[in-house]
Scaffold this motif. Structure first.
Motif, PDB file in Angstrom:
ATOM      1  N   ASN A  68       0.854  -1.180   0.000  1.00  0.00           N
ATOM      2  CA  ASN A  68       0.000   0.000   0.000  1.00  0.00           C
ATOM      3  C   ASN A  68       0.891   1.231   0.000  1.00  0.00           C
ATOM      4  OD1 ASN A  68      -2.689  -0.740  -0.078  1.00  0.00           O
ATOM      5  ND2 ASN A  68      -2.957  -0.776   2.140  1.00  0.00           N
ATOM      6  N   SER A  69       0.331   2.370  -0.366  1.00  0.00           N
ATOM      7  CA  SER A  69       1.076   3.628  -0.274  1.00  0.00           C
ATOM      8  C   SER A  69       1.480   3.860   1.173  1.00  0.00           C
ATOM      9  CB  SER A  69       0.214   4.791  -0.758  1.00  0.00           C
ATOM     10  OG  SER A  69       0.023   4.716  -2.140  1.00  0.00           O
ATOM     11  N   GLY A  70       2.717   4.247   1.377  1.00  0.00           N
ATOM     12  CA  GLY A  70       3.221   4.492   2.723  1.00  0.00           C
ATOM     13  C   GLY A  70       3.757   3.263   3.430  1.00  0.00           C
ATOM     14  N   LEU A 105       2.379   8.176   9.884  1.00  0.00           N
ATOM     15  CA  LEU A 105       1.439   7.738   8.854  1.00  0.00           C
ATOM     16  C   LEU A 105       0.017   8.178   9.179  1.00  0.00           C
ATOM     17  CD1 LEU A 105       2.923   4.232   8.099  1.00  0.00           C
ATOM     18  CD2 LEU A 105       2.552   6.045   6.398  1.00  0.00           C
ATOM     19  N   VAL A 108      -0.143  11.919   8.318  1.00  0.00           N
ATOM     20  CA  VAL A 108       0.011  12.251   6.900  1.00  0.00           C
ATOM     21  C   VAL A 108      -1.071  11.627   6.028  1.00  0.00           C
ATOM     22  CG1 VAL A 108       1.545  11.925   4.898  1.00  0.00           C
ATOM     23  CG2 VAL A 108       2.498  12.655   7.085  1.00  0.00           C
ATOM     24  N   SER A 109      -1.457  10.387   6.319  1.00  0.00           N
ATOM     25  CA  SER A 109      -2.324   9.633   5.400  1.00  0.00           C
ATOM     26  C   SER A 109      -3.637   9.151   6.004  1.00  0.00           C
ATOM     27  CB  SER A 109      -1.556   8.422   4.867  1.00  0.00           C
ATOM     28  OG  SER A 109      -0.370   8.825   4.220  1.00  0.00           O
ATOM     29  N   PRO A 111      -4.635   6.478   7.806  1.00  0.00           N
ATOM     30  CA  PRO A 111      -5.098   5.105   7.578  1.00  0.00           C
ATOM     31  C   PRO A 111      -6.089   4.683   8.664  1.00  0.00           C
ATOM     32  CG  PRO A 111      -2.919   5.083   8.541  1.00  0.00           C
ATOM     33  CD  PRO A 111      -3.251   6.523   8.258  1.00  0.00           C
ATOM     34  N   TRP A 140      -6.579   0.900   4.740  1.00  0.00           N
ATOM     35  CA  TRP A 140      -7.809   1.660   4.666  1.00  0.00           C
ATOM     36  C   TRP A 140      -8.952   0.714   4.341  1.00  0.00           C
ATOM     37  CZ3 TRP A 140      -3.135   3.191   2.826  1.00  0.00           C
ATOM     38  CH2 TRP A 140      -2.630   4.404   3.309  1.00  0.00           C
ATOM     39  N   ASP A 143      -9.319  -1.082   0.810  1.00  0.00           N
ATOM     40  CA  ASP A 143      -8.093  -0.926   0.010  1.00  0.00           C
ATOM     41  C   ASP A 143      -7.719  -2.183  -0.760  1.00  0.00           C
ATOM     42  OD1 ASP A 143      -6.878  -2.563   1.926  1.00  0.00           O
ATOM     43  OD2 ASP A 143      -5.640  -0.985   2.757  1.00  0.00           O
ATOM     44  N   GLU A 158       0.473   7.333  -5.564  1.00  0.00           N
ATOM     45  CA  GLU A 158       1.530   8.323  -5.392  1.00  0.00           C
ATOM     46  C   GLU A 158       2.888   7.688  -5.670  1.00  0.00           C
ATOM     47  OE1 GLU A 158       1.992  11.704  -2.096  1.00  0.00           O
ATOM     48  OE2 GLU A 158       2.180   9.692  -1.250  1.00  0.00           O
ATOM     49  N   THR A 163       5.907  10.127  -1.690  1.00  0.00           N
ATOM     50  CA  THR A 163       5.511   9.589  -0.390  1.00  0.00           C
ATOM     51  C   THR A 163       6.635   9.776   0.616  1.00  0.00           C
ATOM     52  OG1 THR A 163       4.100   7.933  -1.459  1.00  0.00           O
ATOM     53  CG2 THR A 163       4.699   7.531   0.840  1.00  0.00           C
ATOM     54  N   ARG A 166       6.864  13.439   1.791  1.00  0.00           N
ATOM     55  CA  ARG A 166       5.783  13.821   2.713  1.00  0.00           C
ATOM     56  C   ARG A 166       6.001  13.224   4.103  1.00  0.00           C
ATOM     57  NH1 ARG A 166       0.270  13.199   2.091  1.00  0.00           N
ATOM     58  NH2 ARG A 166       0.499  11.031   1.475  1.00  0.00           N
TER      59      ARG A 166
END
Length: 177
Positions: A68-70, A105, A108-109, A111, A140, A143, A158, A163, A166
Protein backbone atom coordinates in the motif's frame (compact mmCIF):
# COMPACT_ATOMS: atom_id res chain seq x y z
CA UNK A 1 1.80 -1.00 -25.42
CA UNK A 2 2.69 1.43 -22.65
CA UNK A 3 3.33 0.19 -19.12
CA UNK A 4 0.27 0.48 -16.92
CA UNK A 5 -2.12 1.01 -19.84
CA UNK A 6 -4.88 -1.58 -20.23
CA UNK A 7 -4.81 -3.48 -23.51
CA UNK A 8 -7.77 -4.96 -25.38
CA UNK A 9 -8.00 -7.72 -22.78
CA UNK A 10 -8.23 -5.26 -19.87
CA UNK A 11 -4.80 -6.32 -18.59
CA UNK A 12 -2.90 -3.95 -16.36
CA UNK A 13 0.83 -4.18 -16.95
CA UNK A 14 3.17 -3.88 -13.97
CA UNK A 15 6.61 -4.57 -15.44
CA UNK A 16 8.38 -3.04 -12.42
CA UNK A 17 7.34 -6.16 -10.47
CA UNK A 18 9.67 -8.36 -12.57
CA UNK A 19 12.68 -7.01 -10.66
CA UNK A 20 11.12 -8.29 -7.43
CA UNK A 21 10.00 -11.59 -8.92
CA UNK A 22 13.46 -12.14 -10.42
CA UNK A 23 15.18 -11.53 -7.08
CA UNK A 24 16.92 -8.27 -8.02
CA UNK A 25 18.69 -6.73 -5.03
CA UNK A 26 18.10 -9.88 -2.98
CA UNK A 27 21.26 -10.80 -1.04
CA UNK A 28 22.32 -14.29 -0.13
CA UNK A 29 21.95 -15.27 3.52
CA UNK A 30 25.24 -13.80 4.71
CA UNK A 31 25.85 -11.13 2.08
CA UNK A 32 26.19 -7.87 4.00
CA UNK A 33 27.54 -4.63 2.60
CA UNK A 34 26.97 -3.59 -1.03
CA UNK A 35 25.15 -6.85 -1.84
CA UNK A 36 22.34 -6.06 0.61
CA UNK A 37 19.88 -3.29 -0.30
CA UNK A 38 19.34 -2.43 3.38
CA UNK A 39 23.09 -2.20 4.06
CA UNK A 40 23.52 0.06 1.00
CA UNK A 41 20.97 2.50 2.42
CA UNK A 42 23.32 3.42 5.26
CA UNK A 43 25.80 5.06 2.86
CA UNK A 44 23.55 6.70 0.26
CA UNK A 45 21.35 9.76 0.25
CA UNK A 46 17.96 9.58 1.92
CA UNK A 47 16.20 10.50 -1.32
CA UNK A 48 17.96 7.85 -3.41
CA UNK A 49 17.48 5.18 -0.74
CA UNK A 50 13.87 6.24 0.05
CA UNK A 51 14.88 6.71 3.69
CA UNK A 52 12.22 8.50 5.72
CA UNK A 53 14.09 8.72 9.05
CA UNK A 54 17.35 7.60 10.64
CA UNK A 55 17.97 6.60 14.22
CA UNK A 56 21.20 5.64 15.94
CA UNK A 57 20.85 1.86 15.47
CA UNK A 58 17.99 1.57 12.96
CA UNK A 59 16.28 3.47 10.14
CA UNK A 60 12.92 3.74 8.38
CA UNK A 61 12.67 3.27 4.62
CA UNK A 62 9.84 2.99 2.11
CA UNK A 63 9.31 -0.49 0.73
CA UNK A 64 10.41 -0.49 -2.92
CA UNK A 65 7.64 -3.03 -3.65
CA UNK A 66 4.83 -1.73 -1.40
CA UNK A 67 1.57 -3.45 -0.52
CA UNK A 68 0.00 0.00 0.00
CA UNK A 69 1.08 3.63 -0.27
CA UNK A 70 3.22 4.49 2.72
CA UNK A 71 4.39 0.89 3.32
CA UNK A 72 7.45 1.37 5.54
CA UNK A 73 10.22 -0.94 6.70
CA UNK A 74 12.07 -0.44 9.98
CA UNK A 75 15.56 -1.97 9.74
CA UNK A 76 18.57 -2.16 12.03
CA UNK A 77 21.75 -0.84 10.44
CA UNK A 78 23.52 -4.01 11.50
CA UNK A 79 23.13 -6.88 9.02
CA UNK A 80 21.30 -9.41 11.18
CA UNK A 81 18.65 -11.89 10.06
CA UNK A 82 16.93 -13.01 13.24
CA UNK A 83 14.94 -10.92 15.70
CA UNK A 84 16.45 -12.82 18.62
CA UNK A 85 19.92 -11.69 17.50
CA UNK A 86 19.13 -7.99 17.96
CA UNK A 87 20.82 -6.33 20.90
CA UNK A 88 18.42 -4.99 23.55
CA UNK A 89 19.13 -1.44 22.35
CA UNK A 90 18.45 -2.38 18.71
CA UNK A 91 15.16 -4.04 19.67
CA UNK A 92 14.06 -0.94 21.58
CA UNK A 93 14.94 1.40 18.70
CA UNK A 94 13.17 -0.79 16.11
CA UNK A 95 10.08 -0.75 18.36
CA UNK A 96 10.25 3.02 18.93
CA UNK A 97 10.72 3.75 15.21
CA UNK A 98 7.76 1.48 14.45
CA UNK A 99 5.59 3.45 16.91
CA UNK A 100 6.73 6.77 15.41
CA UNK A 101 6.09 5.44 11.88
CA UNK A 102 2.50 4.67 12.87
CA UNK A 103 2.05 8.17 14.33
CA UNK A 104 3.50 9.86 11.25
CA UNK A 105 1.44 7.74 8.85
CA UNK A 106 -1.71 8.60 10.83
CA UNK A 107 -0.89 12.32 10.60
CA UNK A 108 0.01 12.25 6.90
CA UNK A 109 -2.32 9.63 5.40
CA UNK A 110 -5.06 8.91 7.98
CA UNK A 111 -5.10 5.10 7.58
CA UNK A 112 -7.89 3.16 9.29
CA UNK A 113 -5.49 0.53 10.63
CA UNK A 114 -2.09 -1.14 10.21
CA UNK A 115 -0.49 -4.46 9.50
CA UNK A 116 2.76 -4.84 11.45
CA UNK A 117 5.07 -7.77 11.14
CA UNK A 118 8.35 -9.51 10.49
CA UNK A 119 8.74 -12.53 8.26
CA UNK A 120 11.57 -14.57 9.75
CA UNK A 121 13.17 -16.72 7.07
CA UNK A 122 12.45 -17.21 3.39
CA UNK A 123 9.95 -20.01 4.10
CA UNK A 124 7.98 -17.54 6.26
CA UNK A 125 7.72 -15.08 3.38
CA UNK A 126 10.74 -12.83 3.94
CA UNK A 127 11.70 -11.32 0.58
CA UNK A 128 15.08 -10.38 2.04
CA UNK A 129 15.60 -12.92 4.80
CA UNK A 130 19.23 -11.98 5.42
CA UNK A 131 18.51 -8.51 6.87
CA UNK A 132 15.75 -8.19 9.44
CA UNK A 133 13.02 -5.65 8.72
CA UNK A 134 9.73 -4.76 10.41
CA UNK A 135 6.83 -4.01 8.03
CA UNK A 136 4.50 -1.10 8.84
CA UNK A 137 1.66 -1.27 6.30
CA UNK A 138 -1.09 1.36 6.50
CA UNK A 139 -4.56 0.01 5.70
CA UNK A 140 -7.81 1.66 4.67
CA UNK A 141 -11.30 0.20 4.52
CA UNK A 142 -11.76 -1.19 1.01
CA UNK A 143 -8.09 -0.93 0.01
CA UNK A 144 -8.12 -4.51 -1.27
CA UNK A 145 -10.18 -4.50 -4.43
CA UNK A 146 -10.12 -6.73 -7.50
CA UNK A 147 -6.59 -5.71 -8.56
CA UNK A 148 -4.56 -7.71 -6.02
CA UNK A 149 -6.99 -10.60 -6.09
CA UNK A 150 -7.60 -10.97 -9.83
CA UNK A 151 -4.87 -8.90 -11.46
CA UNK A 152 -2.13 -9.64 -8.92
CA UNK A 153 -1.32 -5.94 -9.06
CA UNK A 154 -1.70 -3.06 -6.68
CA UNK A 155 -2.65 0.47 -7.78
CA UNK A 156 -0.67 3.04 -5.80
CA UNK A 157 -1.83 6.67 -6.08
CA UNK A 158 1.53 8.32 -5.39
CA UNK A 159 5.15 7.97 -6.52
CA UNK A 160 7.54 6.56 -3.90
CA UNK A 161 9.71 9.70 -3.94
CA UNK A 162 6.66 11.88 -3.22
CA UNK A 163 5.51 9.59 -0.39
CA UNK A 164 9.04 9.63 1.10
CA UNK A 165 9.18 13.43 0.98
CA UNK A 166 5.78 13.82 2.71
CA UNK A 167 6.62 11.31 5.46
CA UNK A 168 10.14 12.65 6.02
CA UNK A 169 8.79 16.21 6.33
CA UNK A 170 6.28 15.06 8.96
CA UNK A 171 8.79 12.95 10.94
CA UNK A 172 9.49 14.52 14.36
CA UNK A 173 12.97 15.69 15.28
CA UNK A 174 14.98 13.16 17.33
CA UNK A 175 14.26 15.02 20.58
CA UNK A 176 10.49 14.96 19.90
CA UNK A 177 10.10 11.30 18.88
Amino acid sequence: MLAGVPDGFERLWTPHRMAYIGGENKPSDDQAGPGCPFCRVEHGSDEDGLVVARGTLAFVVLNLYPYNSGHLLVCPYRHVADYTDLTPDEAVEVAELTRTAMRVLRAVSAPHGFNLGMNQGEVAGAGIAAHLHQHVVPRWAGDSNFLPVVGRSRALPELLADTRARLAAAWPAADQA
